[in-house]
Each structure stands twice: as structure tokens, then as C-alpha cells.
Design a protein around this motif. Structure first.
Motif, PDB file in Angstrom:
ATOM      1  N   ASN A 262       0.840  -1.193   0.000  1.00 31.19           N
ATOM      2  CA  ASN A 262       0.000   0.000   0.000  1.00 31.19           C
ATOM      3  C   ASN A 262       0.876   1.244   0.000  1.00 31.19           C
ATOM      4  N   GLU A 263       0.529   2.195  -0.854  1.00 29.68           N
ATOM      5  CA  GLU A 263       1.377   3.379  -1.002  1.00 29.68           C
ATOM      6  C   GLU A 263       1.450   4.205   0.288  1.00 29.68           C
ATOM      7  N   SER A 264       0.522   3.992   1.209  1.00 31.78           N
ATOM      8  CA  SER A 264       0.571   4.720   2.480  1.00 31.78           C
ATOM      9  C   SER A 264       1.707   4.226   3.371  1.00 31.78           C
ATOM     10  N   ILE A 266       4.634   2.664   1.975  1.00 31.09           N
ATOM     11  CA  ILE A 266       5.842   2.407   1.194  1.00 31.09           C
ATOM     12  C   ILE A 266       7.055   3.088   1.810  1.00 31.09           C
ATOM     13  N   ASN A 267       6.829   4.101   2.653  1.00 28.77           N
ATOM     14  CA  ASN A 267       7.956   4.776   3.308  1.00 28.77           C
ATOM     15  C   ASN A 267       8.648   3.870   4.323  1.00 28.77           C
ATOM     16  N   ARG A 268       8.050   2.724   4.664  1.00 26.53           N
ATOM     17  CA  ARG A 268       8.680   1.791   5.579  1.00 26.53           C
ATOM     18  C   ARG A 268       9.573   0.781   4.863  1.00 26.53           C
ATOM     19  N   VAL A 269       9.625   0.847   3.546  1.00 25.01           N
ATOM     20  CA  VAL A 269      10.378  -0.124   2.753  1.00 25.01           C
ATOM     21  C   VAL A 269      11.525   0.582   2.057  1.00 25.01           C
ATOM     22  N   GLN A 270      12.687  -0.065   2.032  1.00 28.35           N
ATOM     23  CA  GLN A 270      13.842   0.481   1.336  1.00 28.35           C
ATOM     24  C   GLN A 270      14.682  -0.663   0.786  1.00 28.35           C
ATOM     25  N   ALA A 271      15.477  -0.371  -0.248  1.00 27.04           N
ATOM     26  CA  ALA A 271      16.303  -1.391  -0.895  1.00 27.04           C
ATOM     27  C   ALA A 271      17.306  -1.963   0.096  1.00 27.04           C
ATOM     28  N   GLY A 272      17.482  -3.291   0.031  1.00 23.49           N
ATOM     29  CA  GLY A 272      18.396  -3.968   0.932  1.00 23.49           C
ATOM     30  C   GLY A 272      17.825  -4.298   2.292  1.00 23.49           C
ATOM     31  N   PRO A 283       3.997 -23.141   6.407  1.00 27.09           N
ATOM     32  CA  PRO A 283       3.814 -22.004   7.332  1.00 27.09           C
ATOM     33  C   PRO A 283       4.861 -21.941   8.439  1.00 27.09           C
ATOM     34  N   ASP A 284       5.527 -23.054   8.741  1.00 23.30           N
ATOM     35  CA  ASP A 284       6.523 -23.053   9.818  1.00 23.30           C
ATOM     36  C   ASP A 284       7.934 -22.793   9.314  1.00 23.30           C
ATOM     37  N   TRP A 285       8.090 -22.564   8.035  1.00 25.02           N
ATOM     38  CA  TRP A 285       9.410 -22.349   7.433  1.00 25.02           C
ATOM     39  C   TRP A 285       9.590 -20.852   7.177  1.00 25.02           C
ATOM     40  N   HIS A 286      10.469 -20.205   7.906  1.00 28.48           N
ATOM     41  CA  HIS A 286      10.722 -18.780   7.761  1.00 28.48           C
ATOM     42  C   HIS A 286      11.966 -18.596   6.871  1.00 28.48           C
ATOM     43  N   ILE A 287      11.765 -17.979   5.714  1.00 35.21           N
ATOM     44  CA  ILE A 287      12.810 -17.884   4.698  1.00 35.21           C
ATOM     45  C   ILE A 287      13.433 -16.494   4.759  1.00 35.21           C
ATOM     46  N   PRO A 288      14.740 -16.404   4.921  1.00 37.89           N
ATOM     47  CA  PRO A 288      15.390 -15.079   4.916  1.00 37.89           C
ATOM     48  C   PRO A 288      15.461 -14.507   3.504  1.00 37.89           C
ATOM     49  N   THR A 289      14.984 -13.291   3.345  1.00 35.75           N
ATOM     50  CA  THR A 289      14.991 -12.602   2.061  1.00 35.75           C
ATOM     51  C   THR A 289      15.358 -11.141   2.289  1.00 35.75           C
ATOM     52  N   LYS A 290      15.449 -10.395   1.205  1.00 38.55           N
ATOM     53  CA  LYS A 290      15.731  -8.970   1.310  1.00 38.55           C
ATOM     54  C   LYS A 290      15.122  -8.239   0.121  1.00 38.55           C
ATOM     55  N   VAL A 291      14.924  -6.941   0.295  1.00 39.14           N
ATOM     56  CA  VAL A 291      14.324  -6.120  -0.758  1.00 39.14           C
ATOM     57  C   VAL A 291      15.366  -5.894  -1.860  1.00 39.14           C
ATOM     58  N   ILE A 292      15.005  -6.247  -3.105  1.00 39.74           N
ATOM     59  CA  ILE A 292      15.889  -6.014  -4.249  1.00 39.74           C
ATOM     60  C   ILE A 292      15.688  -4.611  -4.794  1.00 39.74           C
ATOM     61  N   ALA A 293      14.434  -4.256  -5.033  1.00 40.20           N
ATOM     62  CA  ALA A 293      14.152  -2.947  -5.622  1.00 40.20           C
ATOM     63  C   ALA A 293      12.704  -2.582  -5.382  1.00 40.20           C
ATOM     64  N   ILE A 294      12.457  -1.296  -5.397  1.00 37.71           N
ATOM     65  CA  ILE A 294      11.104  -0.749  -5.339  1.00 37.71           C
ATOM     66  C   ILE A 294      10.794  -0.164  -6.709  1.00 37.71           C
ATOM     67  N   ILE A 295       9.795  -0.710  -7.387  1.00 40.85           N
ATOM     68  CA  ILE A 295       9.460  -0.242  -8.733  1.00 40.85           C
ATOM     69  C   ILE A 295       8.957   1.200  -8.629  1.00 40.85           C
ATOM     70  N   PRO A 296       9.615   2.139  -9.321  1.00 40.59           N
ATOM     71  CA  PRO A 296       9.284   3.569  -9.133  1.00 40.59           C
ATOM     72  C   PRO A 296       8.022   4.016  -9.850  1.00 40.59           C
ATOM     73  N   THR A 304      -1.218   0.902  -4.886  1.00 43.08           N
ATOM     74  CA  THR A 304      -0.115   0.103  -4.372  1.00 43.08           C
ATOM     75  C   THR A 304       1.139   0.365  -5.174  1.00 43.08           C
ATOM     76  N   VAL A 305       2.272  -0.012  -4.601  1.00 39.73           N
ATOM     77  CA  VAL A 305       3.575   0.066  -5.250  1.00 39.73           C
ATOM     78  C   VAL A 305       4.171  -1.330  -5.227  1.00 39.73           C
ATOM     79  N   LYS A 306       4.721  -1.766  -6.371  1.00 41.02           N
ATOM     80  CA  LYS A 306       5.289  -3.103  -6.463  1.00 41.02           C
ATOM     81  C   LYS A 306       6.706  -3.109  -5.906  1.00 41.02           C
ATOM     82  N   VAL A 307       6.992  -4.122  -5.078  1.00 41.89           N
ATOM     83  CA  VAL A 307       8.309  -4.283  -4.459  1.00 41.89           C
ATOM     84  C   VAL A 307       8.833  -5.671  -4.830  1.00 41.89           C
ATOM     85  N   ARG A 308      10.100  -5.715  -5.266  1.00 45.50           N
ATOM     86  CA  ARG A 308      10.760  -6.977  -5.581  1.00 45.50           C
ATOM     87  C   ARG A 308      11.569  -7.428  -4.378  1.00 45.50           C
ATOM     88  N   VAL A 309      11.349  -8.682  -3.961  1.00 49.28           N
ATOM     89  CA  VAL A 309      12.039  -9.258  -2.803  1.00 49.28           C
ATOM     90  C   VAL A 309      12.783 -10.500  -3.275  1.00 49.28           C
TER      91      VAL A 309
END
Length: 411
Positions: A262-264, A266-272, A283-296, A304-309
Motif C-alpha cells: 500500500n502506497e501509504s 511504502i515509506n517503511r520499505v527500502q532497498a536492501g 507455514p513453519d518455514w521462515h525464509i530469509p529474504t531482502k528487498v531487491i528494488a522498489i518499482i518507481p 499500491t507500489v510493487k516491491v521486488r524481494v
């Protein structure tokens, strides 16, 4: 000694000693009977109270645990959901139209880059290639003939040139010899150009022949098989009788997560930024990931704003188009941030304008005022009012009172 005369009592004395039976006295009731009657009344009253007493309410409880604390920890800043997608996914098609004669792949097969996937009927292309090769050979032979004729014309030109210098022949004979030599040189240049054209024509037909062999553009796994032998395949759909693809290949090394935020928020998300992903399938498997990019750009229809993880490490259990939930994390310090206890929303009640929960203690309900923190899905954080190890009532009647008797139901 004279015997004494017997003493006879007088009449009054005898009357006093007589028992009056005309008005007998009533006996007093025994004390034991009174005590028994009193006990029976008390027992009867106890039985009436026992059968008419309020029954304890049935409740379901949850024992809350205080979160473990450490030095630096991760705090969830935002929850979202998305899908696993592949950056490299292609429906492999043919560059030319033709009939499929062979399909060499099946669903689930791993393929390498350049591997042959299918073949199209190439009989017409092969015949055209043979014709072009024959035309090329004919052009080469014509060049050899022209070269021989040109050599003869050049020798004639040299002889006429000597004769003209000695004035033995006429100028017209010399001009004709020069003209023949120039004509043959021009013909040789044209025939050499024709050989070049023939070479390129042969290369063109070889390319078209190679286009009838469909190869994998990259290494991956076949997920969909679209065509069968005997079907007509075309780069473009022509009605409902032609296919446009042979199969679909997915590069499993390019899997990532696409999330609509939600665009409201998106300020909580940043690359990396670190992200914790959870597949709905595991549901019991927690996978470590990270933000690749925020589609501008934003989707104004969904706001909404699309985020690549991206995944830190891929696993064979991760498959394209799987549904996944992600939690965007933020590094926090326990010196400044308190780790709160989470309880289900159903356990939270309102009394006198305050948030309260009910605690099960010694078979009775105890009301406890709490301070509510952040909400995460169906759970809510309790910032104050609860300690670890307490049994919180999560399901029960709405009319619970402080001190009411309750019974925990087993499910």
C-alpha cells in the motif's frame, strides 16, 4: 416395760402424701429431637442452593509467553502478501510457420541453453537450400569460363597494340580488341557479384533450415508443454488452428517475490531491507529474504507500489506462483524498544471505555486492564498489563464478571 402404742399419722398428713392423678403434667420434648430437626432444615436449604446455584461458564484459554529478548533484534515494520515469480520465464516459439514433427521435452524436464526442444517439417526448406547451392556452383563455373575468355582477349589486345605501333594493323582492329577485353572484365566482375549473392542466398536458406529446429534460449525447467507432433505452429496466432509456442521454460535461479505494498506504507520499505518470508505451503518455514528494488511507479487502481524481494538462498521447495506472506523487518535495540506479548484479538474486551482481558486464576475469572500496542493480522500486541505464563481467556461469554466461576473447556 409396757409396750408402746403404735403411732398413726393424722389425716392431713396422709392427704399430703397422696398423688394427684386428676391433672397430669405434659412431658417436655427431648433436646435431641430439636437438634435433628434443625440439621434437616439446614441440609434441605443447602441442597436447594446447590441445585439452584449458577453454573460456571465454559471458556477457552491461551497461556501467553513473554518474548525472548536479546541484544539487537528485528522488529516487524510491515506485513504484506505476494507471489513467487520468475524473472526469466519464456514460452518458446518458432520463428517460422510449419508442422511440428517432433517434440523432445516433457513437463518437469531440466534443459540446458541451446538444447533441442522440437523440430518442424523442413522438407521444403531443404529443397530450396539445395537449389541455392546449385545456383552458387553454376555461378562459380561461369566465372572460370569468363576468366579463360578474358585471358585470350588480353593477349589479343597486346598483339594488336604492337601491330598498331608498327602501323601493321588498323586503329579499328585495336579498338575492337580493347572493347572485347573491357567487356570481359565487366562480365567477370558481375559474375563475381553473382557468386556473392549466391553465397548469401545459401546462408539464408541454411538459417531458415536452422529455424525449423527449436532450441532452449536459457537453462531452466519445462513447466508447460504446449504443442504435439502434427500440429501447425506459427509465430503469430492464425485463428484457432495454430499454436504459438512449444513449451514454457522457467529459470529456477531467477525466482523472487513480487509484493504489492500500500502506497501509504511504502515509506517503511527500502532497498536492501531484511524481510522474513513464509510460504503458505510451509507455514513453519521462515525464509530469509531482502528487498531487491522498489518499482518507481504506483498502481492508481489499487493504490499500491510493487516491491521486488529476493531470496538469500534458493530451495527446491520454492516454486513459481506460490502464495507467500512477507514481514519487512527493521533492526531495533532492546534498550529503547520493549518486546511486547501478543494475544489473539478475540481475547481483547472493552469495559468502561478501557481495553481489558480476562485471566483464569484458581477457577475464577479475573479482569485485567491492558495497554494495546501494534496489530499484526489476527494478533494484537499488549504493551502493558500482562506477564508471561498467565492463562488468558480467548473465548467465553460476553457477560463475564470479575470473580465469576469458570471452567476451561478442552478442545
Amino acid at each position: 416395760m409396757l409396750a408402746s402404742e403404735p403411732m398413726s399419722p393424722d389425716k392431713e398428713t396422709l392427704e399430703n402424701l397422696r398423688i394427684d392423678r386428676t391433672n397430669p403434667a405434659r412431658p417436655k420434648p427431648p433436646v435431641v429431637l430439636m437438634l435433628v430437626a434443625a440439621l434437616l432444615l439446614v441440609a434441605a436449604g443447602g441442597l436447594v442452593w446447590w441445585f439452584n446455584r449458577p453454573k460456571p461458564a465454559l471458556v477457552r484459554t491461551l497461556v501467553v509467553h513473554e518474548p525472548a529478548s536479546g541484544g539487537d533484534s528485528d522488529k516487524t515494520l510491515l506485513n504484506a502478501s505476494g507471489y513467487v515469480t520468475a524473472r526469466r520465464e519464456a514460452t518458446v516459439a518458432s520463428k517460422v510457420m510449419g508442422m511440428v514433427i517432433e517434440v523432445l521435452v516433457e513437463e518437469g524436464m531440466k534443459v540446458e541453453a541451446g538444447q533441442v526442444l522440437a523440430r518442424i517439417d523442413s522438407s521444403n526448406v531443404e529443397k530450396s537450400l539445395h537449389l541455392a547451392e546449385a545456383q552458387k556452383e553454376s555461378a562459380r563455373k561461369a566465372i572460370n569460363e569468363t576468366k579463360a575468355t578474358l585471358e585470350q582477349a588480353e593477349r589479343e589486345l597486346q598483339r594488336f597494340t604492337k601491330l598498331a605501333a608498327n602501323e601493321v594493323t588498323s586503329q579499328s582492329e585495336l579498338d575492337r580488341a580493347e572493347s572485347d577485353a573491357k567487356s570481359l572484365r565487366a562480365r567477370l566482375e558481375r559474375q563475381e557479384s553473382e557468386v556473392t549473392v549466391a553465397d548469401r542466398q545459401v546462408a539464408l536458406w541454411k538459417q531458415q533450415l536452422d529455424d525449423t529446429i527449436i532450441r532452449a534460449p536459457f537453462a531452466g525447467v519445462v513447466t508447460v508443454k504446449n504443442a504435439q507432433p502434427g500440429e501447425i505452429i506459427s509465430p503469430m496466432s492464425a485463428g484457432g488452428f495454430t499454436r504459438t509456442g512449444i513449451c514454457t521454460i522457467v529459470d529456477m535461479r531467477s525466482l523472487e517475490i513480487e509484493v504489492d505494498v500500500n502506497e501509504s506504507y511504502i515509506n517503511r520499505v527500502q532497498a536492501g531491507q531484511p524481510v522474513e518470508a513464509t510460504l503458505d505451503s510451509y507455514p513453519d518455514w521462515h525464509i530469509p529474504t531482502k528487498v531487491i528494488a522498489i518499482i518507481p511507479t504506483a498502481d492508481r487502481q489499487k493504490a499500491t507500489v510493487k516491491v521486488r524481494v529476493g531470496f538469500e538462498k534458493l530451495d527446491p521447495r520454492i516454486l513459481p506462483h506460490m502464495s507467500v506472506k512477507v514481514a519487512f523487518q527493521g533492526a531495533t535495540d532492546t534498550k529503547t524498544t520493549q518486546r511486547n506479548i501478543s494475544i489473539p484479538k478475540s481475547a481483547l474486551r472493552q469495559r468502561d471505555g478501557r481495553d481489558v482481558v480476562w485471566i483464569l486464576r484458581s477457577g475464577h475469572a479475573e479482569r485485567r486492564a491492558v495497554t494495546v500496542g501494534a496489530t499484526h493480522g489476527d494478533d494484537v500486541e499488549i504493551a502493558a498489563g500482562l506477564n508471561g505464563g498467565e492463562a488468558v481467556i480467548v473465548e467465553g461469554p460476553d457477560n463475564l464478571a470479575d470473580g465469576a466461576r469458570v471452567t476451561e473447556t478442552k478442545r
